[in-house]
Design an enzyme around this catalytic site. Structure first.
Site, mmCIF file in Angstrom:
data_model
loop_
_atom_site.group_PDB
_atom_site.id
_atom_site.type_symbol
_atom_site.label_atom_id
_atom_site.label_comp_id
_atom_site.label_asym_id
_atom_site.label_seq_id
_atom_site.Cartn_x
_atom_site.Cartn_y
_atom_site.Cartn_z
ATOM 1 N N ASP A 67 0.814 -1.209 0.000
ATOM 2 C CA ASP A 67 0.000 0.000 0.000
ATOM 3 C C ASP A 67 0.851 1.264 0.000
ATOM 4 O O ASP A 67 2.066 1.213 0.177
ATOM 5 C CB ASP A 67 -0.964 -0.003 1.202
ATOM 6 C CG ASP A 67 -0.275 -0.374 2.517
ATOM 7 O OD1 ASP A 67 0.967 -0.350 2.574
ATOM 8 O OD2 ASP A 67 -0.979 -0.689 3.483
ATOM 9 N N ASP A 136 -7.426 -2.959 14.596
ATOM 10 C CA ASP A 136 -8.831 -3.160 14.211
ATOM 11 C C ASP A 136 -8.970 -4.338 13.232
ATOM 12 O O ASP A 136 -10.032 -4.569 12.676
ATOM 13 C CB ASP A 136 -9.410 -1.883 13.583
ATOM 14 C CG ASP A 136 -8.674 -1.458 12.323
ATOM 15 O OD1 ASP A 136 -7.670 -2.117 11.943
ATOM 16 O OD2 ASP A 136 -9.093 -0.463 11.690
ATOM 17 N N HIS A 138 -7.220 -4.710 10.357
ATOM 18 C CA HIS A 138 -6.941 -4.423 8.947
ATOM 19 C C HIS A 138 -5.657 -5.111 8.488
ATOM 20 O O HIS A 138 -4.762 -5.385 9.287
ATOM 21 C CB HIS A 138 -6.910 -2.911 8.662
ATOM 22 C CG HIS A 138 -5.743 -2.178 9.228
ATOM 23 N ND1 HIS A 138 -5.870 -0.944 9.833
ATOM 24 C CD2 HIS A 138 -4.422 -2.464 9.283
ATOM 25 C CE1 HIS A 138 -4.677 -0.527 10.214
ATOM 26 N NE2 HIS A 138 -3.781 -1.440 9.898
ATOM 27 N N GLU A 143 -9.664 -1.861 5.582
ATOM 28 C CA GLU A 143 -10.254 -1.573 6.876
ATOM 29 C C GLU A 143 -11.521 -2.405 7.086
ATOM 30 O O GLU A 143 -12.064 -2.961 6.136
ATOM 31 C CB GLU A 143 -10.608 -0.077 6.945
ATOM 32 C CG GLU A 143 -9.437 0.854 6.682
ATOM 33 C CD GLU A 143 -8.557 1.064 7.915
ATOM 34 O OE1 GLU A 143 -8.587 0.247 8.843
ATOM 35 O OE2 GLU A 143 -7.832 2.082 7.926
HETATM 36 P P1 PGA Z 1 2.312 -1.942 13.021
HETATM 37 O O1 PGA Z 1 1.133 -1.797 11.957
HETATM 38 O O2 PGA Z 1 3.223 -3.014 12.477
HETATM 39 O O3 PGA Z 1 2.967 -0.610 13.062
HETATM 40 O O4 PGA Z 1 1.676 -2.373 14.307
HETATM 41 C C1 PGA Z 1 0.481 -2.927 11.526
HETATM 42 C C2 PGA Z 1 -0.574 -2.545 10.528
HETATM 43 O O5 PGA Z 1 -1.261 -1.526 10.747
HETATM 44 O O6 PGA Z 1 -0.729 -3.261 9.531
#
Ligand code: PGA
Length: 242
Positions: A67, A136, A138, A143
Site C-alpha cells: 500500500d 482493528d 486491517h 479496513e
Molecule cells: P504496526 O502496523 O506493524 O505498526 O503495528 C500494523 C498494521 O497496521 O498493519
C-alpha cells in the site's frame, strides 16, 4: 493456518526472516509482497544482516508493496516508498526496476490501482506476502467492512488507523493522509504464501478474534483462515490469548 510462537520481538523477526530467506533461496527470482509498519522492521533488519554476511542475494527478486498513502510523493519521509528504501532496499541488492509500490503521487485513483494490479499480474503474482495486522484487524489498508473481492483500490482510512499512524507525523493528526491505495483482500489471498508478523500485548485480542472467530469482512484479517498457506509468527504477548 500455521502458528509459530516466538519468545519476543527479536525472535519473531528472526523466524519471519528465516521464512522469507527460505523463499528467496528456493526461488531466487521470486516475487515478495512487502509491508510497512513497525512490526516488520526487525524482519528487514535481519534480512539485511544475512545479506551483509553473504547468505542472501536479492538480485533476481521482485518486490510489490501492499500500500501507499494517496497524495504523498515518494520523496516524502512518511511515504511507504521512502520507508522501504530506508528499512530494506537501500541496504540490499534488489534492482531498483524490480521494486514496486502503488503510485501515491498519481491523483487518478482508478488508473493508479489498475496499473498496480497489472504490475502484479505481469510479474506473475506474489510468491510470499508479508503482512502486519492493525489493532482493528486491517491488513494492508483494508479496513473493517471492506469487500473481500477487491483488487488494488483507494480507501478512506478509519479514525483508528489515522490515530495509530499520527505518531509518524509528529503526532499531528491533521498531517496524516486520509486516503491510501492498497492491494485488496483478493490480491492478498491470491499470494501463494502469506506470512503475518505480530508482536505486543495490544495485538493479542485482535489475533484471537481474527483467527479463532468467524470469518467476516468486519475483521479483514479473518479471511486468512481460508488461505491454503498462511503462517502467523507472533511473540508471546501477541499470542497470549490463543
Ligand atoms: P504496526 O502496523 O506493524 O505498526 O503495528 C500494523 C498494521 O497496521 O498493519
Amino acid at each position: 493456518m500455521k502458528i509459530i510462537r516466538a519468545k519476543d520481538y527479536k525472535d519473531m523477526s528472526r523466524k519471519a526472516a528465516n521464512i522469507i530467506s527460505a523463499q528467496v533461496i528456493m526461488k531466487p527470482a521470486c516475487v515478495l509482497g512487502l509491508a510497512t509498519g513497525g512490526t516488520p522492521v526487525g524482519t528487514y533488519a535481519q534480512l539485511i544482516d544475512w545479506y551483509n554476511k553473504g547468505d542472501l542475494d536479492f538480485s533476481e527478486v521482485t518486490t510489490v508493496n501492499l500500500d501507499e498513502y494517496r497524495g504523498l510523493p515518494r520523496t516524502h519521509e512518511q511515504s511507504y516508498w521512502y520507508f522501504m528504501q530506508k528499512n530494506l532496499f537501500e541496504h540490499v541488492n534488489v534492482r531498483p526496476d524490480h521494486i514496486h509500490v502503488p503510485d501515491g503521487s498519481n491523483p487518478d485513483a482508478e488508473a493508479a490501482c489498475r496499473e498496480y494490479d497489472q504490475i502484479i499480474r505481469d510479474v506473475g503474482g506474489i510468491d510470499l506476502q508479508l503482512l502486519g495486522i492493525g489493532i482493528d484487524g486491517h491488513i494492508g489498508f483494508n479496513e473493517p467492512g471492506e469487500a473481500f473481492e477487491l483488487g488494488t483500490h483507494c480507501v478512506d482510512l478509519t479514525e483508528s488507523t489515522i490515530e495509530a499512524n499520527k505518531r509518524f507525523f509528529d503526532g499531528n493528526e491533521a498531517l496524516v493522509p486520509r486516503q491510501a491505495y492498497t492491494m485488496g483482500i483478493k490480491t492478498i489471498m491470491q499470494a501463494r504464501k502469506v506470512l503475518m508478523v505480530a508482536n505486543g500485548a495490544n495485538k493479542a485480542e485482535i489475533i484471537k478474534k481474527a483467527f479463532f472467530g468467524p470469518v467476516t469482512p468486519e475483521l479483514p484479517a479473518s479471511i486468512l483462515q481460508m488461505h491454503p498457506d498462511f503462517i502467523l509468527v507472533g511473540d508471546e504477548e501477541a499470542l497470549s490469548l490463543v
